[in-house]
Design an enzyme around this catalytic site. Sequence first.
Site, PDB file in Angstrom:
ATOM      1  CG  HIS A   1      -0.181   6.185   4.607  1.00 37.91           C
ATOM      2  ND1 HIS A   1      -1.555   6.116   4.732  1.00 37.91           N
ATOM      3  CD2 HIS A   1       0.247   7.051   5.553  1.00 37.91           C
ATOM      4  CE1 HIS A   1      -1.938   6.902   5.726  1.00 37.91           C
ATOM      5  NE2 HIS A   1      -0.874   7.480   6.234  1.00 37.91           N
TER       6      HIS A   1
ATOM      7  N   GLY B   1      -4.000  -4.401  10.202  1.00 37.52           N
ATOM      8  CA  GLY B   1      -4.222  -3.149  10.924  1.00 37.52           C
ATOM      9  C   GLY B   1      -4.413  -1.992   9.955  1.00 37.52           C
TER      10      GLY B   1
ATOM     11  CG  ASN C   1      -1.914   1.113   1.275  1.00 39.75           C
ATOM     12  OD1 ASN C   1      -2.313   1.629   0.233  1.00 39.75           O
ATOM     13  ND2 ASN C   1      -2.333   1.508   2.468  1.00 39.75           N
TER      14      ASN C   1
ATOM     15  CG  ASP D   1      -2.468   3.262   6.843  1.00 42.16           C
ATOM     16  OD1 ASP D   1      -2.525   2.584   5.807  1.00 42.16           O
ATOM     17  OD2 ASP D   1      -3.220   4.229   7.067  1.00 42.16           O
TER      18      ASP D   1
ATOM     19  CG  ASP E   1      -0.444  -5.169   9.382  1.00 46.42           C
ATOM     20  OD1 ASP E   1      -1.304  -4.300   9.142  1.00 46.42           O
ATOM     21  OD2 ASP E   1       0.385  -5.066  10.309  1.00 46.42           O
TER      22      ASP E   1
HETATM   23  C1  GRF Z   1      -2.464   8.638  -2.548  1.00 43.65           C
HETATM   24  O1  GRF Z   1      -1.912   9.684  -1.802  1.00 43.65           O
HETATM   25  C2  GRF Z   1      -2.556   7.395  -1.725  1.00 43.65           C
HETATM   26  O2  GRF Z   1      -1.470   7.177  -0.908  1.00 43.65           O
HETATM   27  C3  GRF Z   1      -3.776   7.695  -0.900  1.00 43.65           C
HETATM   28  O3  GRF Z   1      -4.678   8.217  -1.848  1.00 43.65           O
HETATM   29  C4  GRF Z   1      -3.942   8.904  -2.855  1.00 43.65           C
HETATM   30  C5  GRF Z   1      -4.345   8.344  -4.180  1.00 43.65           C
HETATM   31  O4  GRF Z   1      -4.291   9.288  -5.172  1.00 43.65           O
HETATM   32  N1  GRF Z   1      -4.220   6.552  -0.171  1.00 43.65           N
HETATM   33  P1  GRF Z   1      -4.620   8.908  -6.696  1.00 43.65           P
HETATM   34  O5  GRF Z   1      -6.001   8.301  -6.737  1.00 43.65           O
HETATM   35  O6  GRF Z   1      -3.565   7.952  -7.142  1.00 43.65           O
HETATM   36  O7  GRF Z   1      -4.542  10.208  -7.428  1.00 43.65           O
END
Ligand code: GRF
Length: 197
Positions: free
Chosen positions: A108, A142, A106, A144, A140
């Site tokens: 973040h 949780g 993922n 993040d 996982d």
């Molecule tokens: C990213 O910052 C991602 O980490 C977060 O949502 C955003 C997604 O942006 N969870 P996009 O849809 O790729 O423009």
Amino acid sequence: MLNLVVLISGGGSNLRALLEATRNPDFPARIVAIGADREAEGFSHAEAFGVPIFTVPFSSYPDRDAWGAALLEAMEPWKADLVVLSGFMRLLPGAVAQALSPHCINTHPAYLPEFPGAHAVRDAIRAGATRSGASVIVVDDGVDTGPILAQERVPVLAGDGEAELHDRIKMVERRLLEQVVRDIAEGTLDLEKVSTP
Ligand code: GRF
């Protein structure tokens, strides 16, 4: 060649960057399908690159577990080596996280473990942070909390609104994600050996 399934919920700008990376013949991964929990705007990128899509709408299932089972079923035919959550705004049910583990990552928009959750950029600004960041983690069960694979600081500039800061963070997220996918594909990063810190 590492086969990826990417899951999105929104505009998919990070997905777009990854699709562009896969155009490079030297890039050792390809996106075999793109899924979403809704009719995501980002599906337009799938169309542009001729990548198949699937939708598993959260609202079509009686509960999170039923939705999660349907999501796993929808992904199964693609036999992904790695599932990438890229702006996927649903928490995976524990059973799904476990079924995919550790082959699900993922991105973040914060320097984890700082500012976990769905509003990381807003939370950083509200907290008056002078720096935030971007992280790529293993998923996982949780919120993040999985092992961190890559992360980098991004300064919060005077006058930054949520959109400005998020745009700058996303530029870093894209670079980190591309590198992590490359490292996994080339075997220099072995998810089986990454343990929870
Ligand atoms: C990213 O910052 C991602 O980490 C977060 O949502 C955003 C997604 O942006 N969870 P996009 O849809 O790729 O423009």
